[in-house]
Each structure stands twice: as C-alpha cells, then as structure tokens.
Design an enzyme around this catalytic site. Structure first.
Site, mmCIF file in Angstrom:
data_model
loop_
_atom_site.group_PDB
_atom_site.id
_atom_site.type_symbol
_atom_site.label_atom_id
_atom_site.label_comp_id
_atom_site.label_asym_id
_atom_site.label_seq_id
_atom_site.Cartn_x
_atom_site.Cartn_y
_atom_site.Cartn_z
ATOM 1 N N HIS A 59 0.822 -1.207 0.000
ATOM 2 C CA HIS A 59 0.000 0.000 0.000
ATOM 3 C C HIS A 59 0.853 1.252 0.000
ATOM 4 O O HIS A 59 2.066 1.224 0.256
ATOM 5 C CB HIS A 59 -0.963 0.008 1.192
ATOM 6 N N CYS A 85 3.496 -4.661 6.577
ATOM 7 C CA CYS A 85 3.078 -4.441 5.197
ATOM 8 C C CYS A 85 4.266 -4.047 4.326
ATOM 9 O O CYS A 85 5.354 -3.751 4.823
ATOM 10 C CB CYS A 85 2.011 -3.343 5.129
#
Length: 402
Positions: free
Chosen positions: A322, A340
């Site tokens: 992301h 992440c």
C-alpha cells in the site's frame, strides 16, 4: 496490518423395471418360409430403465441407467423442469447401455425417453417419469474467481460450501462432482483447505491466456445423511499476463516482471523488528483503493489507526502492499512498517493498477515464514504436499474447453 477475511465462502433403493416391447419378425419354427428358407426368429429387443416410471423419492446420487437386451440403444434423452432441460449422460461404446453423467437435482421430476433397435431391425421406445427426493438439509456453494474475471497466473479456484463436509466419502463425492475445462489442458489437483473449502491449483502457474470453465455439479451430491447439494455452480475466467513481483526485504526493493521481463523496480519498506513481514510466495488476494489500517484488528489497539490508499492484500492476517507517504524516506533504506510492504504514493498506485487478483508476489529476506492457509496460499506447499490434501489423492487433468 489489517486482519480479517470476507465470508463467502435417505438413501432410496431403486428397483429396475423391464419394459419389453415385441417387434415384428418374419419366419418361424416350421419347415421354412417362402423360398424354402427357415430358422428361428430373432429375439425381440428389450429396454430396461432404472428407476422405473412412477418412482418417487429417488435418491439423486444414484445413476439413471438404460439397458438394451437383444439390440442397441439409438437415442436416450433425460430432461427435467418446465424448460425440459437436458441432463448429461454417456452411451457405452457397445451401444447396449446408457448412464447419467452427474447426480440429479433434488425435488425434481425427470422424464427419460429411450429408443432402441433390435437385431432384426425393429425399433422400440420406452419412457420413465420419476421424482427425486426432497433433502432434509441443503448444501449450497460459492466460487472464486468470479464469472468473467481476468486473474493472475497464481490464482486458485476456491469452492466454498455452506455446510461442513466432514467424512472422506463426502469429500470424494464432492471432488468427483467438480469438472474443470481448459483451453490448454494442464494438470492440477484439489485440496481441502477445511471441511467447508476445497481449492484447485495447477501443478505449475497457469499459462497466460488460458480460458477456464469450472462446473461444480453439486445438485444431488450427498455429503451426509439427508444432506444434498441443490444447485450446480459454474464460473468461467481468463488468465492474464504473467505478473511476478519479487520483494527483497534486505535490499528494500521490489522488482516487477511481466512475461519474464522486468517492467519496474521500486523502493519499499517492510516490517520492522517485532513486526517482520512474511517471506514466501503469496498472491494478490483483493484490492481496495482506501482502507483504514487499525492495529486493534491485530490485537494491539491504540498503536496505529491510519487511512491508506492503493491497497493490495497479500494475507488474511492483514499484510498489504500500500501507499505509505509517511515512510518514503525509509523506503529503499530501512524496514519500518508493521509488516506491510510500504511504497510511495506514485509507485503504490502504479502497482495497484497493474495488479490482477492472483498475481504472484514473492517476499524474501525475512525471518518470518508464510503460513499455509493465511489466505489463499496454494504456492506455500510443494506439488506433492498439495496432492496430499485431495480426498481422492490423484491429480486432475483439465479437459478441453467445449
């Protein structure tokens, strides 16, 4: 990281009746007929249908069978419903028998018509109308990929069931009801992720351009006493270009390839100590333009609650690729995320637009190994390990797409 997963995901004894129809024949047992010929007349052809006409409460998992004695079958049609939908069946190579290919729909009236030709050339017809039983409980299903979707080369087929199938016999019955057709047939296998999910993956990644049609012939499949499937489910999908992204946690770089050629390299930041990212071969599971990343979903309320953009999910436990504008200075230099894969806004949007569900994402260089089942993770197992998850225990070769 964001945690979570979107939810999707009796017996009757039938007797056979013999319908005998005498055909016309010449000749007899006398001294001979016209022209001095003689001999015994050919026995009349007989057609038998199971189940016989008028039968009710027919078990839908029992086959419909037609047999011809003293002749051959020339045509068999099995229909049901107001639109006379045809059920599939197969004629034996010698033409003397026919058997339905799949189980029958419960609570449904069927009509079978058969035509046969005797050894002397006489033709006969036979008919049977019968009704299948109403199940005590229904088995329903969902399927991924979605019908018409274009997916990546690593995408598995997921069949999600409304009720658990807890016995091996039930699982075998389900697997036998699954038909997979391909424009370029390849070998694959089914694997029971749980009692309510069975997935298919090819032995190697899907070929680019592959057209696939999956039909779950679940109507009439018995998975427990009184529990039957009530509807078939079909989905067709196309395999897109071969996208493989390799993320190196030590070099803080992501390399994206298309058809084997590198198309982009990007600086990234992965999980910091105590929040290491998973190493392993994952797939892009889903995409969302905007998400609120909330540490409460990972058991650490209050640590962070951040809106993020251009999110590509890699695990059920909440690992995403992301946009992370707050960590651009560390991207390419250090791992500072909560697990992440952080990218700059521009790179994250490019990756989001480029990626199909099912694209391969390989992460290397971390001490934390991807666990099988943390999302659709078919490539976390070897081919031999994948085969062990099949109730039948054998690979499946796709059949040519009709």
């Amino acid at each position: 990281m964001l945690k979570g997963r979107t939810g999707t995901a009796s017996a009757a004894i039938i007797g056979a009746a013999v319908i005998a129809v005498a055909g016309c024949s010449s000749g007899g047992d006398g001294d001979g007929g016209e022209g001095g010929g003689g001999g015994k007349a050919a026995d009349p052809v007989k057609l038998s249908i199971t189940p016989p006409t008028g039968t009710k409460q027919v078990a839908p998992d029992k086959p419909v069978v037609v047999r011809a004695e003293n002749g051959k079958l020339t045509n068999v049609t099995l229909t049901h419903g107001q639109k006379d939908e045809k059920a599939e069946g197969k004629l034996a190579a010698d033409g003397t028998s026919w058997r339905s290919s799949w189980t029958l729909k419960p609570s449904t009236t069927y009509t079978l018509t058969a035509k046969g030709t005797g050894q002397g050339g006489e033709q006969v017809d036979a008919t049977s109308t019968f009704t299948t039983l109403k199940p005590d409980e229904k088995l329903e299903s969902g399927m991924s990929p979605l019908d018409g979707e274009t997916v990546g080369v690593g995408m598995p087929v997921q069949l999600l069931l409304s009720r658990p199938v807890s016995t091996k016999a039930g699982k075998i019955a389900v697997e036998k009801a699954l038909e997979i057709q391909m424009s370029e047939p390849v070998e694959g296998a089914w694997y029971w992720i749980s009692d309510k999910e069975v997935d298919f993956r090819p032995r190697e990644y899907w070929p680019t351009g592959q057209e696939v049609k999956v039909t779950a012939h679940l109507a009439g499949v018995k998975v427990a006493d009184g529990v039957y499937g009530v509807e078939d489910r079909t989905a067709s999908f196309t395999v897109g270009e071969r996208h493989i992204t390799t993320v190196d946690a030590e070099k803080h770089r992501a390399t994206v390839t298309k058809g084997g050629e590198t198309v982009k390299t990007m600086n990234v930041s992965l999980g910091k100590p105590g929040h290491e990212s998973y190493s392993g071969t994952m797939i892009a599971q889903e995409k969302a333009k905007k998400i609120i990343m909330d540490s409460a979903t990972t058991g650490n309320p209050g640590e962070y609650r951040i809106p993020t953009k251009w999110n590509v999910r890699l695990t059920y436990s909440g690992v995403f690729v992301h946009s992370a504008p707050w960590s651009t200075a560390s991207q390419g230099e250090d791992n500072v995320s909560h697990g992440c894969v952080n990218m700059s806004p521009g790179n994250a949007k490019w990756f989001y637009d480029f990626t199909n569900r099912g694209d391969i994402v390989k992460v290397t260089g971390t001490s934390r190994k991807l666990e099988f089942g943390n999302g659709p993770t078919p490539w976390a197992k070897s081919w031999e390990g994948w085969l062990e998850g099949s109730a039948i225990g054998k690979p499946v070769m796709g059949t040519p797409l009709k």
